[in-house]
Design a protein around this motif. Structure first.
Motif, short mmCIF file in Angstrom:
data_model
loop_
_atom_site.label_atom_id
_atom_site.label_comp_id
_atom_site.label_asym_id
_atom_site.label_seq_id
_atom_site.Cartn_x
_atom_site.Cartn_y
_atom_site.Cartn_z
N ARG A 1 -0.41 2.31 1.49
CA ARG A 1 0.92 1.80 1.84
C ARG A 1 1.29 0.56 1.03
N ALA A 2 0.29 -0.28 0.75
CA ALA A 2 0.56 -1.45 -0.09
C ALA A 2 0.96 -1.03 -1.50
N GLN A 3 0.47 0.14 -1.94
CA GLN A 3 0.84 0.67 -3.26
C GLN A 3 2.14 1.45 -3.21
N GLY A 4 2.81 1.43 -2.06
CA GLY A 4 4.16 1.99 -1.98
C GLY A 4 4.24 3.48 -1.73
N ILE A 5 3.22 4.06 -1.12
CA ILE A 5 3.24 5.51 -0.87
C ILE A 5 4.42 5.86 0.04
N ALA A 6 5.05 7.00 -0.25
CA ALA A 6 6.21 7.42 0.53
C ALA A 6 5.93 8.79 1.13
N PRO A 7 6.57 9.11 2.27
CA PRO A 7 6.35 10.42 2.90
C PRO A 7 6.58 11.55 1.90
N GLY A 8 5.67 12.52 1.89
CA GLY A 8 5.80 13.67 1.00
C GLY A 8 5.15 13.49 -0.37
N ASP A 9 4.76 12.26 -0.71
CA ASP A 9 4.04 12.06 -1.98
C ASP A 9 2.75 12.87 -1.97
N ARG A 10 2.40 13.42 -3.13
CA ARG A 10 1.14 14.15 -3.21
C ARG A 10 0.02 13.22 -3.65
N VAL A 11 -1.16 13.43 -3.06
CA VAL A 11 -2.32 12.59 -3.34
C VAL A 11 -3.51 13.47 -3.70
N LEU A 12 -3.98 13.33 -4.91
CA LEU A 12 -5.14 14.11 -5.35
C LEU A 12 -6.41 13.50 -4.75
N THR A 13 -7.24 14.33 -4.12
CA THR A 13 -8.46 13.79 -3.52
C THR A 13 -9.54 14.87 -3.47
N THR A 14 -10.69 14.50 -2.90
CA THR A 14 -11.86 15.39 -2.90
C THR A 14 -12.03 16.08 -1.55
N PRO A 15 -12.46 17.34 -1.55
CA PRO A 15 -12.68 18.06 -0.30
C PRO A 15 -14.03 17.72 0.34
N LEU A 16 -14.90 16.97 -0.40
CA LEU A 16 -16.24 16.67 0.10
C LEU A 16 -16.35 15.17 0.32
N VAL B 1 -9.87 -4.25 2.49
CA VAL B 1 -9.11 -3.81 1.33
C VAL B 1 -9.32 -4.85 0.24
N PHE B 2 -9.66 -4.40 -0.97
CA PHE B 2 -9.79 -5.30 -2.12
C PHE B 2 -8.51 -5.21 -2.93
N CYS B 3 -7.98 -6.36 -3.32
CA CYS B 3 -6.69 -6.38 -4.01
C CYS B 3 -6.79 -7.15 -5.32
N ALA B 4 -6.05 -6.65 -6.31
CA ALA B 4 -6.07 -7.28 -7.63
C ALA B 4 -5.13 -8.47 -7.71
N THR B 5 -4.10 -8.52 -6.85
CA THR B 5 -3.14 -9.62 -6.95
C THR B 5 -2.87 -10.23 -5.56
N GLU B 6 -2.42 -11.45 -5.58
CA GLU B 6 -2.07 -12.15 -4.34
C GLU B 6 -0.93 -11.42 -3.61
N GLU B 7 -0.02 -10.86 -4.39
CA GLU B 7 1.12 -10.16 -3.78
C GLU B 7 0.65 -8.95 -2.96
N LEU B 8 -0.26 -8.14 -3.56
CA LEU B 8 -0.81 -6.99 -2.84
C LEU B 8 -1.59 -7.46 -1.62
N ALA B 9 -2.35 -8.54 -1.78
CA ALA B 9 -3.14 -9.05 -0.66
C ALA B 9 -2.23 -9.46 0.49
N GLN B 10 -1.10 -10.07 0.15
CA GLN B 10 -0.15 -10.49 1.21
C GLN B 10 0.42 -9.28 1.94
N THR B 11 0.75 -8.24 1.19
CA THR B 11 1.26 -7.03 1.83
C THR B 11 0.20 -6.44 2.78
N CYS B 12 -1.07 -6.42 2.32
CA CYS B 12 -2.14 -5.88 3.17
C CYS B 12 -2.35 -6.75 4.41
N ARG B 13 -2.27 -8.07 4.26
CA ARG B 13 -2.42 -8.97 5.42
C ARG B 13 -1.30 -8.72 6.43
N SER B 14 -0.11 -8.46 5.89
CA SER B 14 1.01 -8.17 6.79
C SER B 14 0.82 -6.81 7.47
#
Ligand SMILES: *Cc1c(COP(=O)(O)O)cnc(C)c1O
Length: 375
Positions: free
Chosen positions: A72-87, A201-214
């Motif tokens: 969510r901090a990376q801006g995911i929106a409903p219906g976005d596709r996410v590639l991931t692993t079945p295992l 959550v590990f974040c690369a920037t203060e801005e992302l960290a603030q969004t995660c804290r919120s």
């Protein structure tokens, strides 16, 4: 069998070693009169970030929440596709679905981790994939350079699931370092475990960290002002203090011990019916699990042999995520047949590899595995 069973995890030995430090941490938090999101959480976040070579860490209530918050901090929106692993642990996919997105499952490689070749093909052919959630499964690090290239070439965001891989690296690059946001878990069995639930959550920037804290705190940006629709996913002062004062200082030795046990298994296990699962090239593993493989129709017999000789074992994981009943009728996609992942789910057996194993127990695991004969 007179010898004590060898357990997959041994929390009594953990307590014998770390109990005093846990009690001291508990005492200090109790006396402080401050129990949620205080000084202990902030201090733990700092030390954790330093350990993981990440600019910022944000504590939250679980690994599941950490993945959702990261997406969510990376801006995911409903219906976005996410590639991931079945295992993987079910939580990897559950977080994607809770974020409103659609998982696209892609096969694994021989090691059981997301096959980056297949991922590349899926990203070329399937429209609308905006994220990848790769899992550093078993504590093995995926090829971080290839992951970075995939994100660059296909313009997708990566959210690494490092729940099993704290302390792991790929060619000296720490896991978590290719994504702007990555997630980990402090579930007690994890390499860095709390005395209950927790995540970060590990974040690369203060801005992302603030969004995660919120996001972990109802989406508050100032007291009683809600900018986002967040979660209640706060890390307790108690768990933060226990993690920082009792567990984190022990983590380097624990990781070293896991690596020693893995090395002993790799050198000592010699049974034509038991294959040692491969490790991705370049991975400096944190050895969360030690999977071996036996023929699918022999697995029950092998596990019974281990049990008869007092060796605990497990399966990671017996059911592929897209085959889980909870996904019936849900929106998800498969890229290809997932046949390698399926074979691993039928052949894999995890041996004990926790850091409190005695030398004699490690030898017993090796000799018991070697004394089994397939029928
Ligand atoms: C444990 C785990 C999770 C979930 O963590 P929780 O803290 O139990 O919610 C997610 N992904 C992987 C790979 C895990 O091993």
């Amino acid at each position: 069998m007179s010898a004590q069973p060898v357990q997959l995890n041994d929390f009594k030995r953990l307590w014998a070693d770390a109990g005093d430090a846990v009690v001291a941490a508990t005492q200090a938090v109790g006396a402080s009169g401050w129990y949620v999101l205080g000084k202990e959480v902030a201090a733990f976040e700092q030390e954790l970030a330093a350990f993981a070579h990440s600019p910022f860490a944000v504590g939250c209530a679980s690994g599941l929440d950490a993945i959702e918050i990261a997406l969510r901090a990376q801006g995911i929106a409903p219906g976005d596709r996410v590639l991931t692993t079945p295992l993987s642990a079910f939580a990897t996919t559950l977080a994607i679905i809770r974020a409103g997105a659609v998982p696209v499952f892609c096969d694994t490689d021989e090691s059981g981790l997301l096959d980056l070749e297949a991922a590349d093909a899926a990203l070329r052919e399937v429209a609308g994939i905006r994220y990848i959630v790769p899992v550093h499964l078993f504590g093995h690090a995926l090829d971080l350079e290839r992951l970075w290239r995939l994100s660059d070439v296909h313009d997708v965001q990566i959210v690494e699931d490092s729940a099993q891989a704290i302390g792991a690296a790929w060619r000296d690059k720490p896991v978590g370092s290719v994504s702007g946001v990555s997630a980990t878990s402090f579930y007690p069995t994890k390499n860095l475990g709390a005395l209950g639930d927790g995540g970060a959550v590990f974040c690369a920037t203060e801005e992302l960290a603030q969004t995660c804290r919120s996001l972990r705190d109802y989406g508050q940006t100032a007291k009683y002002e809600h900018t986002l629709l967040g979660l209640n996913s706060r890390l307790d002062e108690l768990q933060a203090a226990i993690l920082r004062q009792a567990m984190l200082p022990r983590l380097p030795n624990w990781l070293q011990r896991r690596a020693e046990v893995a090395e002993r298994y790799r050198r000592g296990i010699a049974n034509p019916g038991v294959a040692i699962a491969s490790v991705p090239e370049g991975s400096q593993s944190s050895w969360h699990l030690f999977p071996v493989r036996v023929a699918a129709d022999q697995r029950t017999g092998f596990m019974e042999h281990l049990k008869r000789h007092g060796i605990g074992c497990g399966i990671h994981y017996p059911i592929l995520i897209p085959d889980q009943p909870a996904l019936k009728g849900r929106s998800f996609e498969r890229w290809g047949e997932l046949s390698r992942a399926r074979l691993l789910s039928q052949e894999g057996v995890s041996l004990p590899i926790h850091p409190y194993l005695h030398e004699e127990e490690v030898e017993r695991v090796v000799s018991t595995v070697n004394s089994w004969s397939a029928r």
